[in-house]
Design a protein around this motif. Structure first.
Motif, PDB file in Angstrom:
ATOM      1  N   GLU A   1       0.860  -1.179   0.000  1.00  0.00           N
ATOM      2  CA  GLU A   1       0.000   0.000   0.000  1.00  0.00           C
ATOM      3  C   GLU A   1       0.895   1.228   0.000  1.00  0.00           C
ATOM      4  OE1 GLU A   1      -2.370   0.015   3.520  1.00  0.00           O
ATOM      5  OE2 GLU A   1      -0.662   0.058   4.886  1.00  0.00           O
ATOM      6  N   PRO A   2       0.398   2.366  -0.461  1.00  0.00           N
ATOM      7  CA  PRO A   2       1.231   3.575  -0.426  1.00  0.00           C
ATOM      8  C   PRO A   2       1.654   3.879   1.009  1.00  0.00           C
ATOM      9  CG  PRO A   2      -0.752   3.934  -1.731  1.00  0.00           C
ATOM     10  CD  PRO A   2      -0.939   2.627  -1.033  1.00  0.00           C
ATOM     11  N   PHE A   3       2.867   4.390   1.148  1.00  0.00           N
ATOM     12  CA  PHE A   3       3.375   4.714   2.478  1.00  0.00           C
ATOM     13  C   PHE A   3       4.147   6.021   2.387  1.00  0.00           C
ATOM     14  CE2 PHE A   3       6.685   4.120   5.849  1.00  0.00           C
ATOM     15  CZ  PHE A   3       5.836   4.330   6.920  1.00  0.00           C
ATOM     16  N   ALA A   4       3.556   7.095   2.907  1.00  0.00           N
ATOM     17  CA  ALA A   4       4.093   8.439   2.717  1.00  0.00           C
ATOM     18  C   ALA A   4       5.537   8.610   3.195  1.00  0.00           C
ATOM     19  CB  ALA A   4       3.164   9.450   3.398  1.00  0.00           C
ATOM     20  N   PRO A   5       5.930   8.101   4.359  1.00  0.00           N
ATOM     21  CA  PRO A   5       7.312   8.346   4.828  1.00  0.00           C
ATOM     22  C   PRO A   5       8.346   7.346   4.329  1.00  0.00           C
ATOM     23  CG  PRO A   5       5.752   7.996   6.665  1.00  0.00           C
ATOM     24  CD  PRO A   5       5.120   7.491   5.422  1.00  0.00           C
ATOM     25  N   PHE A   6       8.033   6.521   3.319  1.00  0.00           N
ATOM     26  CA  PHE A   6       8.908   5.392   3.005  1.00  0.00           C
ATOM     27  C   PHE A   6      10.331   5.821   2.626  1.00  0.00           C
ATOM     28  CE2 PHE A   6      10.451   1.885   0.190  1.00  0.00           C
ATOM     29  CZ  PHE A   6      10.562   0.932   1.188  1.00  0.00           C
ATOM     30  N   LEU A   7      10.452   6.845   1.794  1.00  0.00           N
ATOM     31  CA  LEU A   7      11.795   7.272   1.385  1.00  0.00           C
ATOM     32  C   LEU A   7      12.603   7.746   2.594  1.00  0.00           C
ATOM     33  CD1 LEU A   7      13.204   7.234  -1.355  1.00  0.00           C
ATOM     34  CD2 LEU A   7      12.707   9.677  -1.568  1.00  0.00           C
ATOM     35  N   SER A   8      11.948   8.446   3.514  1.00  0.00           N
ATOM     36  CA  SER A   8      12.642   8.869   4.741  1.00  0.00           C
ATOM     37  C   SER A   8      13.037   7.659   5.583  1.00  0.00           C
ATOM     38  CB  SER A   8      11.748   9.805   5.557  1.00  0.00           C
ATOM     39  OG  SER A   8      11.543  11.028   4.885  1.00  0.00           O
ATOM     40  N   ASN A   9      12.178   6.654   5.617  1.00  0.00           N
ATOM     41  CA  ASN A   9      12.523   5.437   6.360  1.00  0.00           C
ATOM     42  C   ASN A   9      13.788   4.781   5.820  1.00  0.00           C
ATOM     43  OD1 ASN A   9      10.250   5.797   7.911  1.00  0.00           O
ATOM     44  ND2 ASN A   9       9.457   3.729   7.601  1.00  0.00           N
ATOM     45  N   LEU A  10      14.012   4.900   4.512  1.00  0.00           N
ATOM     46  CA  LEU A  10      15.168   4.253   3.895  1.00  0.00           C
ATOM     47  C   LEU A  10      16.482   4.942   4.243  1.00  0.00           C
ATOM     48  CD1 LEU A  10      13.856   3.263   0.353  1.00  0.00           C
ATOM     49  CD2 LEU A  10      14.108   1.829   2.393  1.00  0.00           C
ATOM     50  N   ALA A  11      16.419   6.067   4.945  1.00  0.00           N
ATOM     51  CA  ALA A  11      17.638   6.729   5.427  1.00  0.00           C
ATOM     52  C   ALA A  11      17.919   6.388   6.884  1.00  0.00           C
ATOM     53  CB  ALA A  11      17.515   8.242   5.256  1.00  0.00           C
ATOM     54  N   MET A  12      17.065   5.597   7.502  1.00  0.00           N
ATOM     55  CA  MET A  12      17.208   5.258   8.916  1.00  0.00           C
ATOM     56  C   MET A  12      18.223   4.130   9.120  1.00  0.00           C
ATOM     57  SD  MET A  12      13.172   5.511   9.981  1.00  0.00           S
ATOM     58  CE  MET A  12      13.397   4.270  11.267  1.00  0.00           C
ATOM     59  N   HIS A  13      18.648   3.961  10.364  1.00  0.00           N
ATOM     60  CA  HIS A  13      19.656   2.937  10.670  1.00  0.00           C
ATOM     61  C   HIS A  13      19.190   1.540  10.306  1.00  0.00           C
ATOM     62  CE1 HIS A  13      17.446   1.563  14.244  1.00  0.00           C
ATOM     63  NE2 HIS A  13      17.223   2.830  14.516  1.00  0.00           N
ATOM     64  N   SER A  14      17.898   1.254  10.473  1.00  0.00           N
ATOM     65  CA  SER A  14      17.385  -0.084  10.180  1.00  0.00           C
ATOM     66  C   SER A  14      17.400  -0.387   8.687  1.00  0.00           C
ATOM     67  CB  SER A  14      15.959  -0.231  10.726  1.00  0.00           C
ATOM     68  OG  SER A  14      15.173   0.891  10.374  1.00  0.00           O
ATOM     69  N   ALA A  15      17.570   0.647   7.856  1.00  0.00           N
ATOM     70  CA  ALA A  15      17.660   0.449   6.407  1.00  0.00           C
ATOM     71  C   ALA A  15      19.109   0.417   5.928  1.00  0.00           C
ATOM     72  CB  ALA A  15      16.890   1.558   5.680  1.00  0.00           C
ATOM     73  N   SER A  16      20.053   0.307   6.843  1.00  0.00           N
ATOM     74  CA  SER A  16      21.463   0.196   6.470  1.00  0.00           C
ATOM     75  C   SER A  16      21.701  -1.091   5.686  1.00  0.00           C
ATOM     76  CB  SER A  16      22.345   0.203   7.725  1.00  0.00           C
ATOM     77  OG  SER A  16      22.222   1.420   8.421  1.00  0.00           O
ATOM     78  N   ILE A  17      22.655  -1.017   4.780  1.00  0.00           N
ATOM     79  CA  ILE A  17      22.994  -2.196   3.972  1.00  0.00           C
ATOM     80  C   ILE A  17      24.205  -2.876   4.597  1.00  0.00           C
ATOM     81  CG2 ILE A  17      23.467  -3.059   1.671  1.00  0.00           C
ATOM     82  CD1 ILE A  17      20.745  -1.570   2.039  1.00  0.00           C
ATOM     83  N   VAL A  18      24.045  -4.137   4.948  1.00  0.00           N
ATOM     84  CA  VAL A  18      25.107  -4.897   5.613  1.00  0.00           C
ATOM     85  C   VAL A  18      25.692  -5.915   4.639  1.00  0.00           C
ATOM     86  CG1 VAL A  18      23.957  -4.616   7.847  1.00  0.00           C
ATOM     87  CG2 VAL A  18      23.531  -6.673   6.489  1.00  0.00           C
ATOM     88  N   SER A  19      26.880  -6.382   4.968  1.00  0.00           N
ATOM     89  CA  SER A  19      27.549  -7.389   4.137  1.00  0.00           C
ATOM     90  C   SER A  19      26.896  -8.755   4.333  1.00  0.00           C
ATOM     91  CB  SER A  19      29.028  -7.484   4.516  1.00  0.00           C
ATOM     92  OG  SER A  19      29.596  -8.680   4.034  1.00  0.00           O
ATOM     93  N   PRO A  20      26.280  -9.327   3.287  1.00  0.00           N
ATOM     94  CA  PRO A  20      25.693 -10.667   3.434  1.00  0.00           C
ATOM     95  C   PRO A  20      26.716 -11.720   3.856  1.00  0.00           C
ATOM     96  CG  PRO A  20      24.867  -9.604   1.446  1.00  0.00           C
ATOM     97  CD  PRO A  20      25.988  -8.744   1.963  1.00  0.00           C
ATOM     98  N   GLU A  21      27.918 -11.641   3.280  1.00  0.00           N
ATOM     99  CA  GLU A  21      28.931 -12.641   3.621  1.00  0.00           C
ATOM    100  C   GLU A  21      29.331 -12.565   5.093  1.00  0.00           C
ATOM    101  OE1 GLU A  21      32.272 -13.424   1.204  1.00  0.00           O
ATOM    102  OE2 GLU A  21      31.184 -13.209  -0.703  1.00  0.00           O
ATOM    103  N   ALA A  22      29.402 -11.336   5.633  1.00  0.00           N
ATOM    104  CA  ALA A  22      29.778 -11.185   7.042  1.00  0.00           C
ATOM    105  C   ALA A  22      28.688 -11.731   7.957  1.00  0.00           C
ATOM    106  CB  ALA A  22      30.057  -9.722   7.351  1.00  0.00           C
ATOM    107  N   VAL A  23      27.425 -11.480   7.617  1.00  0.00           N
ATOM    108  CA  VAL A  23      26.328 -12.020   8.431  1.00  0.00           C
ATOM    109  C   VAL A  23      26.358 -13.535   8.389  1.00  0.00           C
ATOM    110  CG1 VAL A  23      23.826 -12.142   8.727  1.00  0.00           C
ATOM    111  CG2 VAL A  23      24.884  -9.968   8.110  1.00  0.00           C
TER     112      VAL A  23
END
Length: 531
Positions: free
Chosen positions: A166-188
């Motif tokens: 569904e549409p989500f107004a703050p989504f782009l802002s959410n993608l700048a949050m810590h929980s949207a950080s990109i981690v190394s798959p190999e390290a995990v």
């Protein structure tokens, strides 16, 4: 004779070596850090994690977030969005599809490539219970950040599509949050549950070591695609006692400290030995009531507590200008703040009347949980003592119970069936500049722990519906009306005793230059220098 001469030469070498040490004595005898490559930061408490997907407190975020990047980032000094790991993006007309074109020149700190697969991994690890790496953490922000994500589709090595249900107004802002950080798959995959102690991102600093109770060391990432830090090493030291942190700063052993007691800020005003760095923060402090448990399942009791506490006296006399009296859960520098909502005035007689109406003419006794220190918690013990004294005047006995920060969080954020608390202190610093990040995650009935951070277990059908509608409404004016109404209802029903909006204030070595605070409270050291 030759032996004596050799001993003498060694003695001279030791003396001269000592004189060339980076921590030299200033003219007044205080040690001064002249090492331009290292910055030492005094934190309030031990970080709880370095896995960006598991961060849930301000203190840990300040130490960890220079390790990571996100698809988009907040600009310096604001919560406006700019490109980061994504060079550009396109949003479909219906607001359901986000297509990101990724940078091709980025590597994780472990040498592996950043690509669309890493983006898909970093999101699905959190939201898909069947993901092979889901078991490696607990993701308190996952539902808030990605609960509306239907699918993550890899379109190419450097192109990814995120589809919402569904549409989500703050989504782009959410993608700048810590929980949207990109981690190394190999390290995990390599470290599994221990990834939290062996973090690997793409950020301007790389993880070196974590010696719990002593220090965390990060070093600059020479190959970062955007930032080229001047300061080579960051050392974070957990020091829970405020006066000890301050003494370490004044002696030159630490370069920057947080949570300075207001009395000391007044004392050091105008000092040339330290500099005060200050900015408005998206920060609210409150006492939460367990609204599902007697006596706080009675709204009159919660209102009585609000009338009984002299909030203005705490802000003026104890906090001494480091915060301003709050009137709602949403700070005034976040759009959607309702300036017309009124907080409860100090009125102990009204408090007594409400307690009688609620069936407690003789008051009662409850346990008040507080942390010994913690991220954004201001002066927890002093503030608790003032609240305790005010409530004693209306017949309520508060038993103050103090916990170490990590233990405190573990006790507070539990499912309702495990909740033992009566009331406790808490604070929140906004993650993305959107009122949804305050009202939904903290007060929606859908965000009880462990899904979110509704630590009062508050649940109101009208509030829940307004918050859900606001999330899918693109018109900012309409969203503002909904959030203003929510604030009116919440303040009337009083699941919290809302006290103040804290200002962001740190003290630093005068040699630290070009360091600026960010509205989210997260530290950014990439542009900072040591003279």
């Amino acid at each position: 004779m030759k032996l004596n001469k050799l001993i003498f030469l060694i003695f001279l070498a030791v003396i001269f070596a000592g004189c060339s040490n980076d921590d030299k004595q200033s003219s007044d005898g205080a040690a001064t850090n002249t090492n331009k490559d290292t910055l030492v930061i005094g934190l309030e408490a031990e970080p709880t994690s370095f896995d960006a997907h598991q961060l849930s407190d301000y203190n840990s975020s300040r130490a960890a977030m220079e390790l990571y990047d996100q698809l988009v980032r907040f600009k310096d000094g604001s919560t406006e969005i700019e490109p980061s790991l994504a060079e550009k993006w396109n949003i479909s007309d219906d607001g359901l599809e986000y297509v990101f074109t990724l940078r091709k020149d980025v590597k994780f700190h472990d040498g592996t490539d950043f690509n669309a697969d890493a983006v898909k991994f970093s999101i699905e690890r959190q939201i898909d219970e069947n993901h092979p790496m889901h078991h490696t953490g607990q993701y308190a922000y996952a539902d808030f950040t990605f609960g509306m994500v239907e699918e993550v589709e890899v379109l190419g090595e450097y192109e990814v599509k995120i589809v919402l249900n569904e549409p989500f107004a703050p989504f782009l802002s959410n993608l700048a949050m810590h929980s949207a950080s990109i981690v190394s798959p190999e390290a995990v995959e390599k470290y599994q549950e221990d990834f939290t102690k062996n973090p690997v991102g793409t950020g301007p600093y790389k993880f070196v070591s974590w010696n719990p109770g002593v220090e965390v060391i990060l070093e600059k990432n020479e190959e970062h695609f955007r930032d080229k830090p001047t300061i080579s090493k960051l050392i974070f030291k957990p020091i829970s006692e405020a006066q000890t942190r301050l003494a370490e700063l004044e002696s030159g052993n630490i370069d920057l400290i947080v949570n300075v007691p207001p009395d000391d800020l007044v004392r050091l005003e105008g000092s040339d030995k330290v500099q005060k760095i200050e900015d408005a923060g998206m920060h609210v402090w409150w006492t939460a009531f367990n609204t599902q448990k007697e006596p706080f399942n009675n709204v009159k009791v919660r209102q009585a507590f609000n009338y009984a506490v002299n909030k203005e006296a705490i802000v003026d006399s104890l906090l001494q200008g480091t915060g301003e009296l709050a009137n709602s859960p949403v700070p005034p520098n976040v759009w959607g703040h309702n300036p017309n909502v009124k907080n409860y005035p100090y009125d102990p007689e009204k408090a007594k009347e409400l307690l009688v109406e609620a069936g407690y003419p003789d008051g009662f006794e409850v346990n008040y949980w507080i942390p010994e220190s913690g991220s954004g918690m201001q002066q927890p013990q002093v503030m608790a003592a003032a609240i305790q004294a005010d409530l004693a005047q209306v017949g309520v006995k508060l038993n103050i119970q103090t916990f170490e920060w990590g233990t405190y969080l573990d006790k507070v954020f539990v499912p309702i069936e495990e909740a033992e608390m009566d009331l406790h202190q808490m604070s929140w610093i906004g993650d993305n500049g959107d009122p949804d990040n305050f009202l939904y995650i903290l007060l929606s009935g859908e965000q009880w722990p462990l899904k979110g951070f509704n630590d009062s277990y508050y649940n109101n059908d009208e509030v829940n519906q307004l918050l859900k509608e606001a999330r899918v409404t693109s018109d900012k004016a309409e969203r503002t009306k909904m959030y203003e109404k929510v604030q009116e209802i919440v303040m009337e029903e009083a699941p919290w005793l809302v006290l103040d909006y804290e200002k962001q204030i740190v003290l630093a070595n005068p040699n630290l230059v070009d360091f600026k605070l960010h509205p989210t409270g997260v530290f950014r050291f990439s542009n900072a220098k040591i003279k």
